[in-house]
Design an enzyme around this catalytic site. Structure first.
Site, PDB file in Angstrom:
ATOM      1  CE1 TYR A  47      -3.350   2.906   0.701  1.00  0.00           C
ATOM      2  CE2 TYR A  47      -2.040   3.614   2.382  1.00  0.00           C
ATOM      3  CZ  TYR A  47      -3.002   3.733   1.591  1.00  0.00           C
ATOM      4  OH  TYR A  47      -3.798   4.868   1.609  1.00  0.00           O
ATOM      5  CG  ASP A  72      -1.130   0.151 -20.413  1.00  0.00           C
ATOM      6  OD1 ASP A  72      -1.324   1.068 -21.119  1.00  0.00           O
ATOM      7  OD2 ASP A  72      -2.048  -0.450 -19.659  1.00  0.00           O
TER       8      ASP A  72
END
Length: 230
Positions: free
Chosen positions: A39, A137
């Site tokens: 996280y 990407d």
């Protein structure tokens, strides 16, 4: 899909050039699969110059002598072939052909697509291309900053390829400032023919969007093919 993303994130982390979330666990569920990542509280990227330098450092990282990756992965929801090849053009031809086959172009579009595959080598004459590790990407939605302002990239489609290919989707959807491009090209200058090759790389992503989202991208595919081949 998530196994491939885990391998890509670990490959990026191994370079120690740019921050990516650490993958913690991947597994299967009765209804699908999961990927658990470190996280990182994210905020809007502001230091585009730092991102430019870090991305250039990623692309300059020394790697294998071939182009491809250890596993196929996904660009959006489309499988991305990553078989190992001795030249970049061989890998690019395989990928473009895969996208064209998925698109099932007919008539004038198919003729142009076939012509590009046949002529692809000519757009790379005189270039000494060595394999660069690319995110694959990197549009603005896959880039942010951590709480200290350090750039963070995620959701990759990693492979060893031509560094110029990285910039195509970044230019397509915008969100990166001139400071980013100036910093990047300080370390990796533009080679002759850059703008024309950029359209080939943009075509790859545009045909992929046609394959994922439908006919709204068809005219853009046609315009790109016509400009490249003119």
């Amino acid at each position: 899909m998530f196994e491939a993303e885990l391998h890509g994130l670990n490959a990026l982390r191994h370079t120690h050039t740019i921050r990516v979330p650490q993958p913690l666990r991947v597994g299967d569920l009765s209804s699908g699969a999961f990927l658990i990542l470190e996280y990182i509280p994210l905020t809007r990227l502001r230091d585009h110059r730092k991102l430019g330098h870090q991305l250039a450092n990623l692309h300059l990282f020394e790697g294998p002598s071939q182009f491809g990756f250890d596993t196929n992965n996904y660009i959006g929801s489309t499988m991305q072939p990553n078989g190992w090849h001795d030249t970049w053009v061989d890998l690019l031809q395989e990928r473009l052909q895969y996208q064209f086959d998925c698109a099932q172009f007919t008539g004038h579009m198919k003729n142009m697509a076939d012509k590009l595959i046949r002529r692809l080598t000519q757009f790379f004459k005189g270039l000494d291309i060595r394999p660069s590790l690319v995110h694959g990407d990197l549009w603005a939605g896959n880039c942010a900053a951590d709480s200290s302002g350090e750039p963070v990239v995620f959701d990759p489609a990693v492979y060893w390829g031509h560094h110029e290919a990285e910039l195509s989707i970044m230019r397509m959807f915008g969100g990166f400032t001139l400071d980013f491009y100036d910093a990047y090209h300080e370390r990796i200058p533009r080679a002759p023919g850059f703008e024309l090759r950029a359209q080939i790389y943009e075509l790859y992503h545009t045909v992929n969007h046609y394959n994922m989202f439908g006919s709204g991208y068809l005219d853009q595919c046609q315009r790109l093919l016509e400009r490249i081949l003119q």
